[in-house]
Motif scaffolding. Structure first.
Motif, PDB file in Angstrom:
ATOM      1  N   ILE A   1       0.830  -1.202   0.000  1.00  0.00           N
ATOM      2  CA  ILE A   1       0.000   0.000   0.000  1.00  0.00           C
ATOM      3  C   ILE A   1       0.863   1.250   0.000  1.00  0.00           C
ATOM      4  N   ALA A   2       1.902   1.262   0.842  1.00  0.00           N
ATOM      5  CA  ALA A   2       2.797   2.424   0.904  1.00  0.00           C
ATOM      6  C   ALA A   2       3.466   2.660  -0.447  1.00  0.00           C
ATOM      7  N   LEU A   3       3.949   1.568  -1.054  1.00  0.00           N
ATOM      8  CA  LEU A   3       4.609   1.681  -2.357  1.00  0.00           C
ATOM      9  C   LEU A   3       3.614   2.109  -3.434  1.00  0.00           C
ATOM     10  N   GLY A   4       2.425   1.505  -3.434  1.00  0.00           N
ATOM     11  CA  GLY A   4       1.422   1.835  -4.447  1.00  0.00           C
ATOM     12  C   GLY A   4       0.973   3.284  -4.370  1.00  0.00           C
ATOM     13  N   TRP A   5       0.704   3.753  -3.157  1.00  0.00           N
ATOM     14  CA  TRP A   5       0.287   5.153  -2.997  1.00  0.00           C
ATOM     15  C   TRP A   5       1.410   6.106  -3.382  1.00  0.00           C
ATOM     16  N   ALA A   6       2.643   5.744  -3.044  1.00  0.00           N
ATOM     17  CA  ALA A   6       3.777   6.605  -3.391  1.00  0.00           C
ATOM     18  C   ALA A   6       3.965   6.670  -4.908  1.00  0.00           C
ATOM     19  N   LEU A   7       3.834   5.528  -5.560  1.00  0.00           N
ATOM     20  CA  LEU A   7       3.945   5.522  -7.022  1.00  0.00           C
ATOM     21  C   LEU A   7       2.838   6.362  -7.653  1.00  0.00           C
ATOM     22  N   GLY A   8       1.626   6.204  -7.139  1.00  0.00           N
ATOM     23  CA  GLY A   8       0.492   6.941  -7.694  1.00  0.00           C
ATOM     24  C   GLY A   8       0.581   8.432  -7.463  1.00  0.00           C
TER      25      GLY A   8
END
Length: 291
Positions: free
Chosen positions: A29-36
């Motif tokens: 989730i942290a990685l996905g939100w950061a990428l987005g």
């Protein structure tokens, strides 16, 4: 004796799959939100720096090349990811009481104060572990999708990392307190998730539309978001050059710090909420008959 209890408590948490079962979605989730958010920020900066917007930015007297917009993505990504260490903490005592495995802990410890003190230390450590994982995942995601000019410098990154780990620790202990009060793993998880993601966001919308955004800073989610959000907004404003006063509150809202106080005061407000639930859960567990 306390050292042995801490070792036993830490060993107990690592012998179940809960810690890594929640750590995996935390990182994703942290990685996905950061990428987005990094991707969105890059597109915004591309639009602002385009030739069509050049004249407008010149008239406003602003220099978009100094905008470290990735800070907003970091703050938002950290905030959403800390939901998982909160759930991890919420399942600490509630699962033990529900499955009655806490009986062994209380029978082998000199007293319940020692047993609960060991849990306090262990879950502070787990909160820090989750926080470091969140900060690492967010940093990677933001770095991959953001332009180098929009990234914070080393001091800014350390500031965001510090409040990110602190937010994770406090959220973990907040969950521990709520779990100890409710004693039901399912009930604890449902209440924590519903309140943090739905109920309080509704409350924030109501008080904001009523012209009372400052009340948001006194709410649990508003105050913990103010930790990272206030730091992100302050770092952005310190390097953004001239920013119209009307836009300052808008930028704080984008960072997740609408109505929040300075980071240290937001931290104290959420620490008060954490202490209220943790000490309440401590008192209930102290008096509860364990069979």
């Amino acid at each position: 004796m306390l050292g042995n209890l801490i070792k036993a408590e830490f060993r107990k948490t690592t012998t179940t799959g809960l810690w890594w079962g929640l750590l995996i979605p935390t990182v994703l989730i942290a990685l996905g939100w950061a990428l987005g958010t990094g991707f969105v920020g890059k597109n915004i900066m591309d639009a602002v720096n385009s030739s069509d917007a050049e004249e407008l930015t010149r008239l406003l007297g602003i220099d978009p090349s100094q905008w470290q917009v990735s800070l907003f993505g970091m703050a938002r990504s950290i905030n959403i990811a800390t939901i998982f260490p909160m759930i991890f903490g919420g399942l600490a005592i509630s699962t033990e009481i529900n499955r009655r495995t806490i009986t062994t802990t209380f029978l082998t410890a000199p007293n319940r104060v020692s047993a609960l003190s060991a849990k306090l230390v262990v879950y502070v450590l787990w909160g820090a572990i989750y926080g470091l994982a969140i900060v690492a995942a967010v940093s990677i995601g933001i770095a991959l999708t953001s332009d180098s000019s929009s990234l914070p410098d080393a001091a800014g990154w350390l500031a965001m990392a510090g409040v990110g780990v602190l937010a994770s620790v406090l959220m973990t202990m907040f969950g521990v307190g709520v779990g100890a009060l409710m004693t039901s793993p399912v009930g604890t998880t449902v209440v924590l998730v519903l309140y943090m993601l739905l109920i309080e966001n509704g409350l924030q919308l109501v008080v904001s539309t009523q012209g009372l955004p400052e009340l948001v800073g006194f709410l649990p989610n508003g105050s913990v978001n103010g930790l990272t959000g206030s730091v992100a907004a302050s770092l952005f404003l310190s390097t953004a050059g001239v920013v119209p006063d009307d836009l300052v509150e808008v930028l704080r809202a984008i960072a997740g710090a609408l109505g929040a106080f300075d980071w240290w005061l937001s931290g104290l407000v959420f620490l008060a909420w954490t202490a209220l639930f943790f000490l309440g859960g401590w008192a209930v567990t102290q008096r509860k008959d364990i069979t």
